[in-house]
Every structure is written in structure tokens, then in C-alpha cells.
Design an enzyme around this catalytic site. Structure first.
Site, PDB file in Angstrom:
ATOM      1  N   GLU A   1      11.372  15.928  14.113  1.00  0.00           N
ATOM      2  CA  GLU A   1      11.644  15.625  12.685  1.00  0.00           C
ATOM      3  C   GLU A   1      10.813  16.665  11.840  1.00  0.00           C
ATOM      4  O   GLU A   1       9.777  16.384  11.765  1.00  0.00           O
ATOM      5  CB  GLU A   1      11.508  14.064  12.314  1.00  0.00           C
TER       6      GLU A   1
ATOM      7  N   LYS B   1       0.856  -1.202  -0.151  1.00  0.00           N
ATOM      8  CA  LYS B   1      -0.108   0.030  -0.074  1.00  0.00           C
ATOM      9  C   LYS B   1       0.850   1.195  -0.145  1.00  0.00           C
ATOM     10  O   LYS B   1       1.668   1.460   0.863  1.00  0.00           O
ATOM     11  CB  LYS B   1      -0.777  -0.053   1.139  1.00  0.00           C
TER      12      LYS B   1
ATOM     13  N   GLU C   1      10.301   1.226  10.310  1.00  0.00           N
ATOM     14  CA  GLU C   1      11.507   2.199  10.076  1.00  0.00           C
ATOM     15  C   GLU C   1      10.793   3.488  10.353  1.00  0.00           C
ATOM     16  O   GLU C   1       9.968   4.093   9.411  1.00  0.00           O
ATOM     17  CB  GLU C   1      12.124   2.116   8.620  1.00  0.00           C
TER      18      GLU C   1
ATOM     19  N   CYS D   1      14.322  10.556   5.510  1.00  0.00           N
ATOM     20  CA  CYS D   1      14.421  10.000   6.959  1.00  0.00           C
ATOM     21  C   CYS D   1      15.528  10.074   7.731  1.00  0.00           C
ATOM     22  O   CYS D   1      15.697  10.506   8.882  1.00  0.00           O
ATOM     23  CB  CYS D   1      13.787   8.548   7.244  1.00  0.00           C
TER      24      CYS D   1
END
Length: 467
Positions: free
Chosen positions: A369, A165, A238, A272
Site C-alpha cells: 500500500e 486519540k 481497519e 485506505c
């Protein structure tokens, strides 16, 4: 050359998902918005396909190598579509397609052969490896094809099947990739589903799924783990990072400035393991700031399909709002923008490449982040303080140390609490190396043989030496 304006697609209705071009903010196409009720049938097909797929390793290798060839042959179609929905420059999309093919080739040739166990007993013991079954994968919008391949290449090579997905923001290139791969893979081995939630939640909690692999935010990762726990499926997560770059006193600023800048701003900072914080010695602070700010001010920002573009837009409206919010908060708390600091006055989701100075160390742009084209640069007097600040986070994905004395830089890198540390570069990965985070940055391992074994279960056979 001006950007050709896309055809404005009608807003998708029931059962359809509008896809926006981040360079314009307008819908240009649509994808199926599949119902969670479809998941049962999709998983059933993956289960049925698994029986034949797992049985013939030679046929799997042949199919995966053919799939890699098919991806390369379709690059001229895949790359522009990826740029159109994701925003990155076309050259970066082409590199992502190439990386997708390379992952297929790498994992196709890995062989998890049996391992004998020698323990002094008169028994011949051997560890063999078995695939897990249908795997569910959910990937984000920053590297839709590359991260999809990072999941399906090892899973399929191990003999599993997969239901994949993509993000609702970037479903089109992944659907096209699925069509390309279908020419080389048996039906049901890899199925693409697209849609809004709760489609993903239904998929990861399905009792027929034996492994769930996810890349995305920490809150969503927790929800994925909770969903997979219902059937005790294996999980690989992750969950992003807040990577720090520590510059040492002997660093040659002019020599490393380009590498450092692009380690932070590639893909508009939507990586990331991008550099998201820089710690510079106080003596070099002004020089570091100016080197980065000069590059931020001169980089060409534009639509990814324009040949001269070096940096594209932020991918979507919610993420642009997050970048704006973090930057505004830092500026309100006393930070200054050495470059950028604002949204660009044009259609689309463009934010000026931003270098922030005098940032409070507890500002969210430092502690969280930001995932955008914003980089705080912080000075330090004592190296131990810089290392402590770099480690003072719930994230633990990557980090880097920059300096002329490589032995000293490596000693500092060894103190970083993260899964990967680089010296004088950042965010460069080999297909053969493990990729994993510590702390809240993830669970499990991707990449290299470790990624393959993460999709396998050990099966031990004991046989006496004599009847």
C-alpha cells in the site's frame, strides 16, 4: 493568489507536540503531548460518565442530534484548521465536517430494540442489547474527523463512552471538534487525548477499556490487538488496503477516466480504499494510460487553502519518503513514469501525481500500500489472470470492475476477495452499509446497524409463560 505563509511556531518542548503544515513543512501550532500516566484518570472519568450516559436512550439521542448541529455550526472553523494540518483542499475538509455531522445524526436515530426468540418452548425469551463500557479509539491522519466520527458516533449512540486519540500529525482539528461536542455532550462522555507513543499503547491495554477500535497500518494493528488482549477487550481493526480496479474489454475509457482518476488520487491518494492498482486490457492499455496521465499532468497541485487547488500535499515527511522510495524502486526496476515520478521542487511535502507503466508485478508499488499520489497501471491478456493478480495480496478491503455490460462486470466483481466491490465507481460508501475488510485488511465491522451492534453486547432474558 500566493499562499500566505504561516507563523513559524517554536519547536514544541516537553509536554508539547509541534504540528506542521504539510504545504510548507513548517510548524504553525502545537498540541499537548500527554503522558501515558494520564490515561488512568481519563479512563476513570469515562467510566464514571458511562453510568449516566447508558441509562437514558432518549437523552442520548437528543444530545447526539444537538452535537451534529454544533458540528455543522462550527464548520467555518473546523474545515480550515483541518486543511492546515492535514493538507487536503478546503472543499474536501468542508465535506469531511459535513460527513461528521451526518454520522452523528444517522447513529442517533438507530434503535437496537429487543428481539423475541421463538423456538417452540413455553418460555418467553428476548434478546436485549447492553453497551460495553468505555471505548478507546485511535484514528489516523488522512481523515481525522470523519474516521473519528465513524468510531464515536456508533459507540456513543450505543450507550458507551469514549477516549479518542488522533494521530500526532493531525491533533488540532480533533481537539477543536472535542470542544465543539462538549457543548452538547455530558462531561466525560467523549475525551480527546493527544500525544506520541506510548500514549496509544497505554490506552488500548488499559483494563478499564472494553472495546478498542483502530484504523491504521497492519503492523500497528497487530500491536493494538496484542495490547487489547491483555484485558480481553473487543477489537475492531481497519488496516488499510491495496484495492485493484479491473477494466473490462468493453469499458468506455473516456467515459470513466475522470471517475477512475479521482478514485485513485483523491486526498492525494491517502485513502485506505483508494484505487491503488489498475489492470487494463492490453488492447486498451495505451489509451487508459494516456487518459490517466493527461489528468495527472493537468491537475492543480498546491496548498489546500488556495482556492484553485485540486490536490494537496502528502501529509507528513515519513509518508512522503515512503512514496518516494516506492516510486524510485519501481523506476529502478524498469518502470516508466507516464506522468510525474518525482517530488516537486517547492517547500512542503508535494509529490507530482504519478502514473507508472511497465511496472514489474512484484514491485512494492504494486504489492504493498503506497498510500500516496502514485498509480501503477498493468496490462493483461486474460481476464482470469487479472482477477488472480487482483486477489494475490494479503489485503482485502475493496475492489472495483469497470465495463459497459453491468451483468458481466458484477459477475467479475463477485470473484474479488474483498469486503466491498464497486462497479464503474470506487470508494463510495453509504452511512447505512457495513464496511469491513477480509484477510489482513481488518477485524470486525463498521458502518450501518452492524457498526452499532459492534458496540453492544447481547443480554438474554428468559421468562416462563406462566408462574
Amino acid at each position: 493568489m500566493p499562499t500566505r505563509q504561516p507563523r513559524r511556531a517554536p519547536l514544541a518542548g516537553a509536554g508539547r507536540l509541534a504540528v506542521l503544515d504539510p504545504a510548507t513543512g513548517e510548524a504553525f501550532d502545537e498540541a499537548p503531548d500527554q503522558s501515558p500516566d494520564e490515561v488512568d484518570a481519563v479512563v476513570d472519568r469515562a467510566r464514571a460518565a458511562w453510568c449516566g450516559w447508558r441509562a437514558d436512550p432518549v437523552a442520548r439521542t437528543t444530545a447526539l442530534l444537538a452535537a451534529a448541529d454544533a458540528v455543522e455550526a462550527a464548520g467555518a472553523d473546523l474545515a480550515p484548521l483541518l486543511t492546515r494540518e492535514q493538507g487536503k483542499p478546503l472543499a474536501e475538509s468542508s465535506a469531511e465536517v459535513a460527513r461528521t455531522a451526518a454520522r452523528l445524526r444517522y447513529f442517533a436515530t438507530l434503535d437496537p430494540g429487543p428481539r423475541p426468540i421463538t423456538d417452540g418452548r413455553p418460555v418467553r425469551s428476548e434478546v436485549r442489547w447492553r453497551p460495553l463500557g468505555p471505548v478507546a479509539a485511535i484514528v489516523p491522519w488522512n481523515f481525522p474527523l470523519q474516521l473519528a466520527a465513524a468510531k464515536f458516533a456508533p459507540a456513543l449512540a450505543a450507550g458507551n463512552t469514549m477516549v479518542l486519540k488522533p494521530s500526532p500529525f493531525t491533533p488540532l482539528a480533533t481537539r477543536l471538534l472535542g470542544s465543539v461536542l462538549s457543548a452538547a455532550l455530558p462531561e466525560g462522555v467523549l475525551t480527546i487525548v493527544t500525544g506520541r507513543e506510548p500514549l496509544g499503547a497505554r490506552l488500548v491495554s488499559h483494563p478499564g477499556i472494553r472495546h478498542v477500535t483502530f484504523t491504521g497500518s497492519i503492523p500497528t494493528g497487530r500491536a493494538v490487538a496484542e495490547g487489547a488482549a491483555a484485558s480481553l477487550a473487543r477489537v475492531t481493526l481497519e488496516l488499510g488496503g491495496n484495492d485493484a480496479a479491473i477494466l473490462l474489454e468493453d469499458v468506455e475509457v473516456d467515459r470513466i477516466a475522470d471517475r477512475l482518476f479521482w478514485a485513485a488520487f483523491r486526498n492525494c491518494g491517502q485513502v485506505c480504499m483508494a484505487v491503488k492498482r489498475v489492470y487494463a486490457p492490453a488492447r486498451l492499455y495505451s489509451q487508459v494510460v494516456e487518459a490517466l496521465a493527461q489528468r495527472a499532468r493537468s491537475v492543480v497541485v498546491g496548498a489546500g487553502l488556495d482556492p484553485g487547488t485540486q490536490l494537496g500535499p502528502v501529509n507528513n515527511g515519513p509518508q512522503l519518503a515512503r512514496v518516494e522510495r516506492y516510486t524510485a524502486r519501481a523506476l529502478a526496476d524498469g518502470a516508466r513514469a507516464a506522468a510525474g515520478g518525482h517530488r516537486l521542487d517547492r517547500p512542503g511535502y508535494f509529490f507530482a501525481p504519478t502514473v507508472l507503466v511497465d511496472v514489474p508485478p512484484d514491485s512494492p508499488v504494486v504489492t504493498e500500500e503506497q498510500f500516496g499520489p502514485v498509480l501503477p497501471v498493468l496490462p493483461y491478456e486474460d481476464l482470469d489472470d487479472a482477477v488472480e493478480a487482483a486477489n494475490d495480496t494479503g489485503f482485502g478491503l475493496g475492489g472495483s470492475v469497470w465495463g459497459s455490460d453491468l451483468d458481466r462486470a458484477e459477475a467479475v466483481a463477485d470473484r474479488l476477495e474483498c469486503g466491498t466491490a464497486w462497479i464503474n465507481h470506487h470508494a463510495e460508501l453509504s452511512l447505512a452499509q457495513p464496511f469491513a475488510g477480509t484477510k489482513e485488511s481488518g477485524v470486525g465491522v463498521a458502518g450501518g446497524p452492524w457498526g452499532l451492534y459492534g458496540n453492544l453486547s447481547p443480554f438474554v432474558v428468559h421468562r416462563p409463560e406462566e408462574a
